[in-house]
Design an enzyme around this catalytic site. Structure first.
Site, PDB file in Angstrom:
ATOM      1  N   ASN A  10       0.834  -1.412   0.270  1.00 21.14           N
ATOM      2  CA  ASN A  10       0.468  -0.242   0.020  1.00 21.14           C
ATOM      3  C   ASN A  10       1.218   1.049   0.041  1.00 21.14           C
ATOM      4  OD1 ASN A  10      -2.353  -1.066  -0.070  1.00 21.14           O
ATOM      5  ND2 ASN A  10      -2.427  -1.382   1.860  1.00 21.14           N
ATOM      6  N   ARG A 151      -0.420  15.668   9.443  1.00 18.15           N
ATOM      7  CA  ARG A 151      -2.103  15.251  10.261  1.00 18.15           C
ATOM      8  C   ARG A 151      -2.123  16.729  11.188  1.00 18.15           C
ATOM      9  NH1 ARG A 151      -0.334   8.984  11.096  1.00 18.15           N
ATOM     10  NH2 ARG A 151      -1.378   8.157   8.815  1.00 18.15           N
ATOM     11  N   HIS A 175       8.052   8.430  16.163  1.00 18.64           N
ATOM     12  CA  HIS A 175       7.102   7.999  15.576  1.00 18.64           C
ATOM     13  C   HIS A 175       6.080   7.087  16.234  1.00 18.64           C
ATOM     14  CE1 HIS A 175       4.261   8.085  11.642  1.00 18.64           C
ATOM     15  NE2 HIS A 175       4.512   7.026  11.776  1.00 18.64           N
TER      16      HIS A 175
HETATM   17  N1  LIG Z   1       6.894   5.456   8.650  1.00 16.51           N
HETATM   18  C1  LIG Z   1       5.555   5.765   8.862  1.00 16.51           C
HETATM   19  O1  LIG Z   1       5.069   6.536   8.397  1.00 16.51           O
HETATM   20  C2  LIG Z   1       4.921   4.872   8.589  1.00 16.51           C
HETATM   21  C3  LIG Z   1       5.323   3.675   8.345  1.00 16.51           C
HETATM   22  N2  LIG Z   1       4.238   2.470   8.205  1.00 16.51           N
HETATM   23  C4  LIG Z   1       4.889   1.095   7.840  1.00 16.51           C
HETATM   24  O2  LIG Z   1       5.371   0.757   6.166  1.00 16.51           O
HETATM   25  C5  LIG Z   1       5.208  -0.597   6.302  1.00 16.51           C
HETATM   26  C6  LIG Z   1       4.265  -1.369   4.800  1.00 16.51           C
HETATM   27  O3  LIG Z   1       2.885  -1.032   5.301  1.00 16.51           O
HETATM   28  P1  LIG Z   1       1.988  -1.312   4.109  1.00 16.51           P
HETATM   29  O4  LIG Z   1       2.392  -0.406   2.286  1.00 16.51           O
HETATM   30  O5  LIG Z   1       0.737  -0.723   4.448  1.00 16.51           O
HETATM   31  O6  LIG Z   1       2.154  -2.658   3.880  1.00 16.51           O
HETATM   32  P2  LIG Z   1       1.223  -3.742   2.578  1.00 16.51           P
HETATM   33  O7  LIG Z   1       1.530  -4.977   3.644  1.00 16.51           O
HETATM   34  O8  LIG Z   1       0.400  -3.323   1.744  1.00 16.51           O
HETATM   35  O9  LIG Z   1       2.649  -4.216   2.384  1.00 16.51           O
HETATM   36  C7  LIG Z   1       4.588  -4.662   2.357  1.00 16.51           C
HETATM   37  C8  LIG Z   1       5.080  -5.204   1.768  1.00 16.51           C
HETATM   38  O10 LIG Z   1       6.318  -5.540   1.882  1.00 16.51           O
HETATM   39  C9  LIG Z   1       6.649  -6.554   1.328  1.00 16.51           C
HETATM   40  N3  LIG Z   1       7.866  -7.605   1.761  1.00 16.51           N
HETATM   41  C10 LIG Z   1       7.557  -8.178   2.676  1.00 16.51           C
HETATM   42  N4  LIG Z   1       8.642  -8.316   3.245  1.00 16.51           N
HETATM   43  C11 LIG Z   1       9.703  -8.167   2.099  1.00 16.51           C
HETATM   44  C12 LIG Z   1      10.755  -8.440   1.765  1.00 16.51           C
HETATM   45  N5  LIG Z   1      11.342  -9.030   2.412  1.00 16.51           N
HETATM   46  N6  LIG Z   1      11.327  -7.765   0.452  1.00 16.51           N
HETATM   47  C13 LIG Z   1      10.811  -7.270  -0.277  1.00 16.51           C
HETATM   48  N7  LIG Z   1       9.400  -7.270  -0.102  1.00 16.51           N
HETATM   49  C14 LIG Z   1       8.670  -7.382   0.959  1.00 16.51           C
HETATM   50  C15 LIG Z   1       5.314  -7.566   0.836  1.00 16.51           C
HETATM   51  O11 LIG Z   1       5.104  -8.848   0.233  1.00 16.51           O
HETATM   52  C16 LIG Z   1       4.358  -6.371   1.051  1.00 16.51           C
HETATM   53  O12 LIG Z   1       3.971  -6.657  -0.384  1.00 16.51           O
HETATM   54  C17 LIG Z   1       4.429  -0.923   7.516  1.00 16.51           C
HETATM   55  O13 LIG Z   1       5.756  -1.710   8.528  1.00 16.51           O
HETATM   56  C18 LIG Z   1       3.408  -0.012   7.975  1.00 16.51           C
HETATM   57  O14 LIG Z   1       3.575   0.128   9.596  1.00 16.51           O
HETATM   58  C19 LIG Z   1       3.244   2.621   7.266  1.00 16.51           C
HETATM   59  C20 LIG Z   1       2.833   3.864   7.115  1.00 16.51           C
HETATM   60  C21 LIG Z   1       3.174   5.255   7.898  1.00 16.51           C
HETATM   61  O1  LIG Z   2      -0.283   3.899  11.708  1.00 16.80           O
HETATM   62  C1  LIG Z   2       0.652   3.069  10.794  1.00 16.80           C
HETATM   63  O2  LIG Z   2       0.456   2.032  12.309  1.00 16.80           O
HETATM   64  C2  LIG Z   2       0.839   3.233  10.422  1.00 16.80           C
HETATM   65  C3  LIG Z   2       2.045   4.609  10.393  1.00 16.80           C
HETATM   66  O3  LIG Z   2       3.184   4.911  10.859  1.00 16.80           O
HETATM   67  C4  LIG Z   2       1.775   5.967  10.894  1.00 16.80           C
HETATM   68  O4  LIG Z   2       0.005   6.121   9.369  1.00 16.80           O
HETATM   69  O5  LIG Z   2       1.497   6.870  10.876  1.00 16.80           O
END
Ligand SMILES: NC(=O)C1=CN([C@@H]2O[C@H](COP(=O)(O)OP(=O)(O)OC[C@H]3O[C@@H](n4cnc5c(N)ncnc54)[C@H](O)[C@@H]3O)[C@@H](O)[C@H]2O)C=CC1
Ligand SMILES: O=C([O-])CC(=O)C(=O)O
EC number: 1.1.1.37
Length: 311
Positions: A10, A151, A175
Site C-alpha cells: 500500500n 496530520r 513516531h
Molecule cells: N513511517 C510511517 O510513517 C509509516 C510506516 N508504515 C509502515 O510501512 C510498512 C508497510 O506498510 P504497507 O505498505 O501498508 O504494508 P503492505 O502489507 O501493504 O506492504 C508491505 C509489502 O512488503 C512486502 N515485503 C515483505 N517482506 C519483504 C521483503 N523481504 N522484501 C521485499 N518486500 C517485502 C510485502 O510482500 C508487501 O507487499 C509497515 O511496516 C507499516 O507499519 C506505514 C505507514 C506510515
Molecule cells: O499507523 C501505522 O501503523 C502506520 C503509520 O506509521 C502511520 O500511518 O502513521
C-alpha cells in the site's frame, strides 16, 4: 534520478505513484518478494502516464536487487503493517529481520544511496539500518515527522476551518502513539500565533488526535494508512533528489542534539542532496524538554529490544 522502493504494498506503490505523477524522479523501481506483485503495480502505474501526463519510467521486480543498481534514493516499506488494536512497536519481531536483510541487499547494488526508512517501528528500524550497514548518519532518514506534521496541520485546518497549507506546524519525537510531540506552542496561521484563534483546550484535543492519527485510520481501514504516508515519503524524496533543503522533521541519528545520544528520533532537519544536511536545534521549553526526554527513553527501550530479536 533513480528511486527504488522496496515493498510494493500500500505505502510503497502509493509512493511510486506520487513520485511518478509529480515527476520527482526519472526512474522508479518497485521491488517485492511476492512473485509478480511489483511488476503488476508498476505496469498499472505506467498506464496512468498518458492520462496524467508524466514521463517517469516505472518498473517492478521480484526480489532481483540487480535491477535496483545505482539508485540515488532507496525507500524501504517492506514488512507488515499493524491491525486495529495493535501498536507500531508490536511489529518489531517480524520487521526487524526483513529490514536488516533488505538494507544489506540494497547497498550491494547502490553503495552510495540515501535510505529512507518507512517500515515500523520506524525509529527503531532506522537505527537498525544505520547500525547494521554502517552508513554515515546523513544517509539514513526515517520518515515519520513529515506524515505526523501533515496530520497535525489537517486537524488544525479542520479546527480553524482554514486551508491546511496556510498553517505551519511540526511534530517531533518518536513516531509512536504515545511518543510523538505535536509542538502546539509553535503553531501559526499565516505567521499569526494560532492561540489568537483556538483555545488551549481545542489545541490539546488537536494534539491528542494527531498522536493517535495512525491508530484512528488503522481502526477505520483494518490496516494502516497509505495515501498520506506515500505522499509524505514522496515529499521527502523530492527534497533529497531536487536538493530543496526543506526543513522536515525526520528520524535521524542524534549525537548530543536535544541532549540525546545514540538513537534515531524525530527532530527538525534540513533535507537536501546529501540527505540530512543539518539538524536544527530549536529552543524547547521545560515541558517540551520533558516530553522529548520521555519519548527518547521509549525509543531507546525499543532499540534495546533489537538485541534479543536479532541474535
Ligand atoms: N513511517 C510511517 O510513517 C509509516 C510506516 N508504515 C509502515 O510501512 C510498512 C508497510 O506498510 P504497507 O505498505 O501498508 O504494508 P503492505 O502489507 O501493504 O506492504 C508491505 C509489502 O512488503 C512486502 N515485503 C515483505 N517482506 C519483504 C521483503 N523481504 N522484501 C521485499 N518486500 C517485502 C510485502 O510482500 C508487501 O507487499 C509497515 O511496516 C507499516 O507499519 C506505514 C505507514 C506510515
Ligand atoms: O499507523 C501505522 O501503523 C502506520 C503509520 O506509521 C502511520 O500511518 O502513521
Amino acid at each position: 534520478m533513480k528511486v527504488t522502493i522496496v515493498g510494493a504494498g500500500n505505502v510503497g506503490a502509493t509512493c511510486a505513484d506520487v513520485i511518478s505523477y509529480r515527476g520527482i524522479a526519472s526512474e522508479v523501481v518497485l521491488l517485492d518478494i511476492k512473485e509478480g506483485f511489483a511488476e503488476g503495480k508498476a505496469l498499472d502505474i505506467m498506464q496512468c502516464a498518458t492520462n496524467t501526463g508524466f514521463n517517469t519510467h516505472v518498473s517492478g521486480v521480484t526480489n532481483d536487487y540487480s535491477k535496483t543498481a545505482g539508485s540515488d534514493v532507496v525507500v524501504i516499506t517492506s514488512g507488515i503493517p499493524r491491525k486495529p488494536g495493535m501498536t507500531r512497536e508490536e511489529l518489531i519481531g517480524i520487521n526487524a529481520g526483513i529490514v536488516k536483510t533488505v538494507a544489506e541487499n540494497v547497498l550491494k547494488y547502490s553503495p552510495d544511496t540515501i535510505i529512507v526508512m518507512v517500515s515500523n517501528p520506524m525509529d527503531t528500524m532506522t537505527y537498525l539500518a544505520l547500525k547494521s550497514t554502517g552508513l554515515p548518519k546523513n544517509r539514513i532518514i526515517g520518515m515519520g515527522g513529515a506524515l505526523d506534521s501533515s496530520r497535525f496541520r489537517t486537524y488544525l485546518s479542520l479546527a480553524l476551518d482554514k486551508p491546511a497549507n496556510d498553517i505551519s506546524a511540526m511534530v517531533i519525537g518518536g513516531h509512536g502513539d504515545t511518543t510523538m510531540i505535536p509542538l502546539t506552542r509553535l503553531v501559526s496561521y499565516n505567521g499569526i500565533p494560532v492561540t489568537e484563534f483556538l483555545s488551549e483546550d481545542v489545541l490539546q484535543k488537536v494534539a491528542a488526535d494527531t498522536m493517535v492519527g495512525g491508530a484512528t485510520l488503522t481502526g477505520l481501514l483494518g490496516t494502516s494508512a497509505w495515501y498520506a504516508p506515500g505522499a509524505s515519503v514522496a515529499f521527502l524524496v523530492d527534497s533529497i533528489l531536487n536538493d530543496q533543503k526543506k526543513m522536515i522533521a525526520c528520524s535521524v541519528y542524534v549525537d548530543g542534539e536535544y541532549g540525546q545520544k545514540d538513537i534515531c528520533i524525530g527532530v527538525p532537519c534540513i533535507i537536501g542532496k546529501n540527505g540530512v544536511e543539518q539538524i536544527l536545534e530549536i529552543h524547547l521549553n521545560e515541558a517540551e524538554k520533558t516530553l522529548f526526554s520521555k519519548s527518547a527513553d521509549a525509543v531507546r527501550g525499543m532499540n534495546d529490544a533489537l538485541k534479543s530479536i536479532l541474535v
